[in-house]
Motif scaffolding. Sequence first.
Motif, PDB file in Angstrom:
ATOM      1  N   GLU A 454       5.727  67.677  -6.358  1.00  9.77           N
ATOM      2  CA  GLU A 454       5.276  66.530  -5.569  1.00  9.77           C
ATOM      3  C   GLU A 454       6.103  65.291  -5.870  1.00  9.77           C
ATOM      4  O   GLU A 454       6.498  64.549  -4.960  1.00  9.77           O
ATOM      5  N   ASN A 458       8.518  63.552  -3.116  1.00  5.74           N
ATOM      6  CA  ASN A 458       8.341  62.153  -2.715  1.00  5.74           C
ATOM      7  C   ASN A 458       9.571  61.319  -3.049  1.00  5.74           C
ATOM      8  O   ASN A 458       9.941  60.405  -2.288  1.00  5.74           O
ATOM      9  N   GLU A 461      12.178  62.203  -0.429  1.00  4.14           N
ATOM     10  CA  GLU A 461      11.796  61.708   0.891  1.00  4.14           C
ATOM     11  C   GLU A 461      12.048  60.215   1.038  1.00  4.14           C
ATOM     12  O   GLU A 461      12.448  59.744   2.109  1.00  4.14           O
ATOM     13  N   ASN A 462      11.787  59.453  -0.020  1.00  3.30           N
ATOM     14  CA  ASN A 462      11.884  58.001   0.080  1.00  3.30           C
ATOM     15  C   ASN A 462      13.225  57.444  -0.354  1.00  3.30           C
ATOM     16  O   ASN A 462      13.620  56.372   0.115  1.00  3.30           O
ATOM     17  N   ASN A 550      -2.781  63.078  -4.012  1.00  2.00           N
ATOM     18  CA  ASN A 550      -1.423  63.077  -3.466  1.00  2.00           C
ATOM     19  C   ASN A 550      -1.427  62.866  -1.952  1.00  2.00           C
ATOM     20  O   ASN A 550      -0.603  62.122  -1.413  1.00  2.00           O
ATOM     21  N   GLU A 554       0.189  60.191   0.538  1.00  2.00           N
ATOM     22  CA  GLU A 554       1.142  60.763   1.492  1.00  2.00           C
ATOM     23  C   GLU A 554       0.933  60.186   2.890  1.00  2.00           C
ATOM     24  O   GLU A 554       1.905  59.979   3.633  1.00  2.00           O
ATOM     25  N   ALA A 557       2.551  56.751   2.818  1.00 10.37           N
ATOM     26  CA  ALA A 557       3.990  56.861   2.580  1.00 10.37           C
ATOM     27  C   ALA A 557       4.715  57.395   3.810  1.00 10.37           C
ATOM     28  O   ALA A 557       5.784  56.893   4.190  1.00 10.37           O
ATOM     29  N   ASP A 558       4.146  58.411   4.452  1.00 16.09           N
ATOM     30  CA  ASP A 558       4.767  58.951   5.666  1.00 16.09           C
ATOM     31  C   ASP A 558       4.746  57.936   6.795  1.00 16.09           C
ATOM     32  O   ASP A 558       5.695  57.857   7.595  1.00 16.09           O
TER      33      ASP A 558
END
Length: 680
Positions: A454, A458, A461-462, A550, A554, A557-558
């Motif tokens: 995870e 993350n 992704e960021n 999480n 998420e 964050a998404d």
Amino acid sequence: MVALVLAEEEGESFQGDGLFEIMEEKICYEMGVVVPKRIMDQIGEGYGCDCVELLVDEFNKIGLIVDTITGLHDDFLKLAAPVDILGKAAAELQLKKRTQIGVDLQFEWDESEAFIRQSDGSLFSWCERFRCYNHLIYGIVNKSESAIVLKSNCRDIEWEPGEPLLWKLETEAIVKEVFPIHDETMRKQLLKRWALNWWDLTNQPIDEIYDYYGAKIATYFAFLGMYTKWLIFPAAFGLLLQLVNLGSMQLWVLPVFFVCIVSWAVFFFQFWKRKNSTLLARCQICYSVGAESAYKYMDTEWSWFHSSVGLVKKLGADRSKEKEKFQREEWFVRMMRLRNDAIVILSIICLQLPFELAYAHLYESIGSDIIKFGLTAVYLFSIRYFTQIGGKVSVKLIKDEKNENSEYRANSLVYKVFGLYFMQSYIGILYHAILHRNIMTLRQVIIQRLIISEVLENLMENSLPFIKYSYRKYRAVRNKKKREKGPASRKPYFNSRVEKEFFKPIYSASIGDELEDGLFDEFLELALQFGMIMMFACAFPPAFAFAAVNNLTEIRADALKLLAMYRRPVPRLAATIGAWLNIFQFLIVVSICTNCILLVCLYDRDGNWNISPGLAAILIMEHVLLLIKFGFSRIVPEEPDWVKANRMKNATEAQNMCSKQLLRNMSGGRGMLVTDKTEI
């Protein structure tokens, strides 16, 4: 990193004229075209038609609103379209829309009041507007009888008769890219009401998300929100088992816990199907899996069915040849799919399985926990790119398959790639569970996998979008400085939002954006997480609480990623989670098998498992849980009654209208039919 991009955009937006910014926000520019800067000293009088000027003139002729923006290295054309221009384009595309009486009919601009509007008051959804924009800008062709010579910075290009202008300029690398751009007004509203709204943990403005991003992204966030909300029950149950010492009752409580978990999973997906059908009805989407493939093998168009005379003439003609063609194509497609599936399975067995078993054996032989943690991190980081290679190979294999439509191709890709990820995510843990039979090591591996995977996901992704965005900006500024000579040249900066959006990365899948967008990775992350917490639920019940926390982060964050880190995604029509639903159902069945093994393997004080209950207990537990899985799925209907009633009413009214129209056509062509029969 997302906060840095947001602060940068807010800071740079006030560098221009304030009045210009206000006027810019009133006009909703939704498409951007990247063109090269014009070199003025190389274009003199009588030089010819400049490509960019001609493109702007053609855009104006078809009714588009064009705004030219000067950037550091390129120029940008921002496009907006009045509703009447979009309406005429929708009529030319023969789009079907929901009417006031609930029937989906072909859109007609003169009868626009008969069609239902979107939740934000607009006539067309974002997906429909995007199709209309593409139809308009790519529909500009050379209508003259001779070729037109175009000029672009001392380059001569011949625009042939009947050739699309924009396609020609893209082929010649004059138009670098055409991409959708953000609507700043709606983007700021979504930032406030969705991405930065931490008070409503799982509630999201799904209607606004659908209006801005389309059906597929809205469906993903609806699924993520519902999944996170439903995780509260197993998370609380798992924490209770972990925190409360039940002593000898622990072995009796775990079977009850997993029975409840299986029931929870079955009911969740049944209720999700109900919610998905409700979303389809609310978004006015008539979703049919095979709709576009019904006439794939016909050499006629849909308009052929509107002519009763042609229908009667062609009935029964060449039926034997048509049947042979269908059968040949059917078996050829099946053999191609079988070949591709065999390639993927053999690659998993021959290449990935030894790698997974070697990692699991090495993990057991290492004594230091720090080294084990580092080994897991390196393993997950390396296997991520190894699996991406397998995904790209799967994309190439799918190109040889003759699937009915893009949805079937995407589903085939999902199944193949998830097979690779399934092996790399769970085979090592199953190795620990079955061969080493150490419950403490199994729990340690699960905790490390959950945390590292995870965190790594993350972080990637960021960080990657921000790094790509910063690097492209740096290159643009550096190239600008090289072109501007002299000590008096001021520091270059970005003075337009469209240029900043151009430098942002595309919301694409890690295996490529040909068949899937960035939601492929989002759904893959959820599926792998669901498999981890379900398949080893009895070994580590608090994993559900970790997944719930999480997913809460998420969601935001998404949302921030989509609104601040990426370009506005190209809308996709899919309004269900598609093949992922079958994958989740498959993981439930697999989790029943794995947890039955864990439950019957009782362990002593030293942590070594003892398979004393025997195979009978495995069979009894497995059959009971499978009965729960397939029995409970029949209790909750997949579609609410009101949705089913509306759908049946829509289909009945549409059938009646088509029947009446067909009878009118047949009555009008009776004379011709009788004449043809007499001649025969």
